[in-house]
Design an enzyme around this catalytic site. Structure first.
Site, PDB file in Angstrom:
ATOM      1  N   GLU A 102       5.169   0.959   6.982  1.00 28.55           N
ATOM      2  CA  GLU A 102       5.521   0.315   8.240  1.00 28.55           C
ATOM      3  C   GLU A 102       7.115   0.196   8.328  1.00 28.55           C
ATOM      4  O   GLU A 102       7.749   0.103   9.451  1.00 28.55           O
ATOM      5  CB  GLU A 102       5.017  -1.056   8.374  1.00 28.55           C
ATOM      6  CG  GLU A 102       5.330  -1.877   9.578  1.00 28.55           C
ATOM      7  CD  GLU A 102       4.719  -3.250   9.609  1.00 28.55           C
ATOM      8  OE1 GLU A 102       4.854  -4.008  10.305  1.00 28.55           O
ATOM      9  OE2 GLU A 102       3.905  -3.791   8.646  1.00 28.55           O
ATOM     10  N   LEU A 118      -3.070   0.535   7.593  1.00 28.68           N
ATOM     11  CA  LEU A 118      -3.650   1.123   6.181  1.00 28.68           C
ATOM     12  C   LEU A 118      -3.635   2.201   6.115  1.00 28.68           C
ATOM     13  O   LEU A 118      -3.277   3.093   4.913  1.00 28.68           O
ATOM     14  CB  LEU A 118      -4.958   0.158   5.874  1.00 28.68           C
ATOM     15  CG  LEU A 118      -4.958  -1.276   5.829  1.00 28.68           C
ATOM     16  CD1 LEU A 118      -6.401  -1.487   5.485  1.00 28.68           C
ATOM     17  CD2 LEU A 118      -3.882  -1.603   4.987  1.00 28.68           C
ATOM     18  N   ARG A 138       0.433   0.486  17.935  1.00 25.64           N
ATOM     19  CA  ARG A 138      -0.526   0.874  16.778  1.00 25.64           C
ATOM     20  C   ARG A 138      -1.900   0.448  17.463  1.00 25.64           C
ATOM     21  O   ARG A 138      -2.223  -0.649  17.695  1.00 25.64           O
ATOM     22  CB  ARG A 138       0.034   0.166  15.556  1.00 25.64           C
ATOM     23  CG  ARG A 138      -0.754   0.617  14.462  1.00 25.64           C
ATOM     24  CD  ARG A 138      -0.274  -0.097  13.081  1.00 25.64           C
ATOM     25  NE  ARG A 138      -0.520  -1.227  13.080  1.00 25.64           N
ATOM     26  CZ  ARG A 138      -1.780  -2.044  12.662  1.00 25.64           C
ATOM     27  NH1 ARG A 138      -2.768  -1.197  12.517  1.00 25.64           N
ATOM     28  NH2 ARG A 138      -1.626  -3.540  12.768  1.00 25.64           N
ATOM     29  N   HIS A 144      -0.637  -9.126  18.583  1.00 19.34           N
ATOM     30  CA  HIS A 144      -2.002  -9.069  18.211  1.00 19.34           C
ATOM     31  C   HIS A 144      -2.811 -10.044  19.104  1.00 19.34           C
ATOM     32  O   HIS A 144      -2.473 -11.085  19.072  1.00 19.34           O
ATOM     33  CB  HIS A 144      -2.140  -9.113  16.795  1.00 19.34           C
ATOM     34  CG  HIS A 144      -3.547  -8.828  16.259  1.00 19.34           C
ATOM     35  ND1 HIS A 144      -4.795  -9.226  16.579  1.00 19.34           N
ATOM     36  CD2 HIS A 144      -3.974  -7.758  15.386  1.00 19.34           C
ATOM     37  CE1 HIS A 144      -5.711  -8.689  15.994  1.00 19.34           C
ATOM     38  NE2 HIS A 144      -5.397  -7.677  15.406  1.00 19.34           N
ATOM     39  N   ARG A 171      -4.811  -3.075  21.477  1.00 25.73           N
ATOM     40  CA  ARG A 171      -3.856  -4.592  21.290  1.00 25.73           C
ATOM     41  C   ARG A 171      -3.087  -4.979  22.379  1.00 25.73           C
ATOM     42  O   ARG A 171      -3.082  -6.061  22.953  1.00 25.73           O
ATOM     43  CB  ARG A 171      -3.483  -4.658  19.831  1.00 25.73           C
ATOM     44  CG  ARG A 171      -4.316  -4.449  18.891  1.00 25.73           C
ATOM     45  CD  ARG A 171      -3.787  -4.467  17.565  1.00 25.73           C
ATOM     46  NE  ARG A 171      -4.844  -4.434  16.372  1.00 25.73           N
ATOM     47  CZ  ARG A 171      -4.461  -4.431  15.180  1.00 25.73           C
ATOM     48  NH1 ARG A 171      -3.381  -4.215  14.851  1.00 25.73           N
ATOM     49  NH2 ARG A 171      -5.363  -4.200  14.259  1.00 25.73           N
ATOM     50  N   LEU A 193       0.602  -1.125   0.001  1.00 26.45           N
ATOM     51  CA  LEU A 193       0.150   0.038   0.054  1.00 26.45           C
ATOM     52  C   LEU A 193       0.907   1.204  -0.039  1.00 26.45           C
ATOM     53  O   LEU A 193       0.643   2.220  -0.641  1.00 26.45           O
ATOM     54  CB  LEU A 193      -0.811   0.108   0.997  1.00 26.45           C
ATOM     55  CG  LEU A 193      -2.190  -1.008   0.945  1.00 26.45           C
ATOM     56  CD1 LEU A 193      -3.107  -0.734   2.119  1.00 26.45           C
ATOM     57  CD2 LEU A 193      -2.990  -0.472  -0.052  1.00 26.45           C
ATOM     58  N   HIS A 222       2.666  -9.381  15.375  1.00 32.87           N
ATOM     59  CA  HIS A 222       1.852  -8.789  14.216  1.00 32.87           C
ATOM     60  C   HIS A 222       2.544  -7.533  13.403  1.00 32.87           C
ATOM     61  O   HIS A 222       2.727  -7.829  12.150  1.00 32.87           O
ATOM     62  CB  HIS A 222       0.355  -8.529  14.829  1.00 32.87           C
ATOM     63  CG  HIS A 222      -0.380  -7.701  13.489  1.00 32.87           C
ATOM     64  ND1 HIS A 222      -0.883  -8.684  12.551  1.00 32.87           N
ATOM     65  CD2 HIS A 222      -1.190  -6.945  13.684  1.00 32.87           C
ATOM     66  CE1 HIS A 222      -1.597  -7.995  11.898  1.00 32.87           C
ATOM     67  NE2 HIS A 222      -1.920  -6.848  12.293  1.00 32.87           N
TER      68      HIS A 222
END
Length: 667
Positions: free
Chosen positions: A454, A470, A464, A267, A338, A44, A430
């Site tokens: 990232e 994203l 995060r 995560h 998380r 992305l 994660h």
């Protein structure tokens, strides 16, 4: 030790980005045609950056080790993307997104970067809708939203459980347009092996053709690294097996500082480890925590009976269940961040309440949601006095519409129907908040070398929030980097093409070949995976969900010894001048063996707990993270000096002018 200059613009927080865009230099369209940019990584962040830079008129070369940009790990993102558009009318705003992100990162991120991220978030959604990304919509036609951990609003836009895939297809379509125009030259199945500096500036890369084994030189006026995170240093993670740190680490070896390597996210909703045969772990989207309730049995004897298969979880009544997140954090419940949810699950399992054979799992249960939705649907459809079977059927249809592909994935892997019995989940590695240090312009400490997504450290602090990865990747690629890189490239309009026959390219290529030869010359005692698994166990056991000084010191010594053994005894079959996937893996694991030691060193020097970095010596009486803002309110940025033990620490002091630092509480 030096103090780093973040180049944050002066002025009010809300005006910084606009002011900066007005002040920086530009490159006119005619001159852009004479400037080359290399983009390494086409997920992305890289895909959106490449497409946008090419649209602006630059000549772009893209590099990815996959056979297509469509295979970037961004495709695996499930739950959604955050943006402060306030479609739900629940009080969201740019400031609220900014505040939640700073707080979620435990006050260890840079204010100006995070506010800019929130500021451009709405533009991302508009851009992706224009590309045809099929976001979910509610009955009125507006885009739908759901909640993620650490927030009290609904700001997460989603495409069922396939959000990353749909966003990546949008960026890939934009890339294809530029490929067809001749503005992007793609180099798929190529891996960056080194960064080339000419007169102190990044001017190209050395790449290896992974099909032929050929070593190639590629030049440009600037290099953008958008190669994701380094979670695979743990071997078992939710990352694709090919995800690695090579591009970022090779830039680090050339002088780019590496920031906060110990900030790694665990995560909470992953399918638990089933044995030593596994090569990766599978994530169950955080979006499931909107409707799923996390629990373990209240009584140890019930937990033991479940582990032994004597009773089923559905046989326990509500009063016999400990919904521990709802109990400990009533304000946020199952939607705590998380790091908080992960530590709480680990604490219950360590206390003996785990529900799988290894004792390392908790339940994620949808029974309450199915009943709630079923009753609601019965009311809507005019069914009076529905029986339990009707309620369940109607409720399952709603849950399937929202999360169906995730439930299907779980059932295929675990062979249990999550509509009928609760999912089993456990925390796993994660995302990595650490990465290459960048300033406000996303430029590393090497002029002309930029890092996006990232691969950089800039936006998430020590933890995060869900659905922000994203957002950052697309913000950097579509709306930040295309502005800021122009300021640097405005000085290159008369430079001309960068020759690849320069001495610096020759020296870098020689270094790459020597490193490959050294890898191939191992005695052949153990496979690459043997070393990767050993490293992963050291990292998980001593640098994982909780850390302490003794374990970290041991990890540093053990990784150093393992690295020496790797270079002496690794076995790599085949040859270097052809397709050789073991050689590919070996190069990546060699970098992980250096990064892992720096990771442990960084964790050892940070004598506090914050976000995903939990030092057992620094916790509150309730077991929560205990920050030390007086001594550790800074970014750790490490300078390469040959061996991780010799790395030099530089600090970027974090200044908070718009947010009050306080103990992070979700109770």
């Amino acid at each position: 030790m030096g103090i780093l200059d973040s180049k944050v613009p002066s002025g009010p927080l809300a005006d910084k980005w606009t002011k900066h865009k007005n002040d920086i230099n530009l490159v006119n369209p005619a001159n852009k045609r004479n400037i080359d940019i290399i983009v390494v990584g086409t997920g992305l962040a890289g895909g959106s950056a490449a497409a946008t830079l090419a649209e602006l008129g630059y000549n772009v070369k893209t590099f990815c080790y996959q056979d297509s940009p469509r295979r970037a790990h961004s495709i695996a993102a499930q739950g959604g993307i955050n943006a402060a558009k306030n479609y739900q009318g629940d009080g969201d705003s740019n400031y609220r997104l900014f505040y939640d992100t700073i707080k979620g990162g435990d006050y260890r991120s840079r204010e100006a970067n995070v506010y800019r991220l929130a500021e451009v978030s709405g533009n991302i959604i508009d851009q992706c809708v224009a590309q045809g990304v099929p976001f979910a919509r509610e009955y009125g036609g507006l885009l739908d939203n759901r909640s993620f951990g650490g927030v009290l609003v609904s700001r997460t836009f989603y495409a069922k459980g396939q959000t990353g895939q749909q966003l990546l297809l949008g960026a890939y379509a934009a890339m294809n347009r530029q490929i067809n125009r001749g503005k992007i030259t793609p180099f798929n199945r190529h891996e960056m092996m080194d960064l080339v500096l000419v007169n102190g500036k990044a001017r190209g890369i050395i790449a290896r053709d992974l099909v032929t084994g050929a070593i190639e030189r590629h030049s440009a006026h600037a290099v953008v690294l958008a190669t994701g995170g380094y979670g695979n240093v743990f071997y078992l993670s939710t990352n694709a097996m090919g995800s690695n740190v090579m591009a970022a680490w090779r830039a680090h070896r050339r002088g780019a500082f590496f920031a906060n390597p110990c900030f790694t996210q665990i995560h909470p909703t992953c399918i638990p480890v089933s044995g030593d045969h596994q090569s990766k772990l599978t994530l169950m989207s955080e979006s499931l925590r909107n409707d799923g309730r996390i629990w373990v049995p209240k009584r140890l004897e019930d937990a033991q009976a479940i582990r032994e298969g004597k009773i089923k979880p559905t046989q326990l009544n509500a009063e016999d269940r400990d919904y521990f997140l709802e109990r400990r954090y009533p304000a946020f419940g199952n939607l705590v961040p998380r790091d908080v949810a992960s530590r709480a699950a680990k604490e219950r399992c360590d206390a003996g309440f785990g529900v799988n054979k290894t004792g390392e799992a908790v339940y994620l249960d949808f029974a309450s949601a199915i009943t709630r939705y079923g009753k609601e649907q019965a009311m809507i459809t005019g069914i009076k006095n529905p029986d339990e079977d009707t309620i369940r059927k109607l409720g399952e249809q709603v849950v399937e519409a929202k999360y169906g592909n995730l439930f299907q994935m779980y059932e295929k892997i675990v062979d249990e129907n999550p509509y009928k019995t609760p999912m089993k989940i456990y925390p796993a590695v994660h995302y990595t908040m650490g990465g290459l240090w960048v300033d406000y312009n996303l430029q590393t400490t090497i002029p002309g070398c930029y890092a996006a997504g990232e691969a950089n450290f800039s936006d998430h602090g020590a933890n995060r929030l869900g659905a922000s990865a994203l957002m950052q990747g697309l913000a950097d690629g579509y709306f930040v980097l295309p502005y800021t890189i122009g300021d640097y490239l405005s000085e290159d309009i008369r430079t001309g093409a960068i020759p690849t026959d320069a001495a610096e390219f020759e020296a870098a290529e020689k270094d790459v070949k020597q490193r490959i030869d050294r890898l191939m010359s191992g005695s052949g005692t153990h496979s690459v995976d043997y070393y990767h698994k050993k490293l992963g166990k050291i990292m998980w056991n001593k640098c994982g969900m909780s850390r302490n000084a003794n374990d970290l010191k041991e990890a540093i010594d053990e990784i150093s010894t393992l690295r020496a053994d790797f270079w002496q005894h690794v076995r790599i079959p085949g040859s270097a001048d052809s397709k050789n996937q073991e050689l590919e893996k070996a190069g990546r694991v060699a970098d992980f063996l250096e990064l892992g030691e720096l990771f442990a060193k960084d964790a050892l020097t940070r004598n506090e707990s914050c976000g995903g970095h939990f030092r057992e010596e620094y916790q509150t009486p309730e077991g929560e993270a205990l920050r030390d803002d007086k001594n550790f309110k800074f970014v750790s940025a490490w300078e390469y000096k040959g061996e991780p033990k010799d790395a030099i620490l530089h600090k970027e002091d974090l200044i908070y002018e718009n947010i009050e630092l306080k103990t992070r509480s979700y109770k």
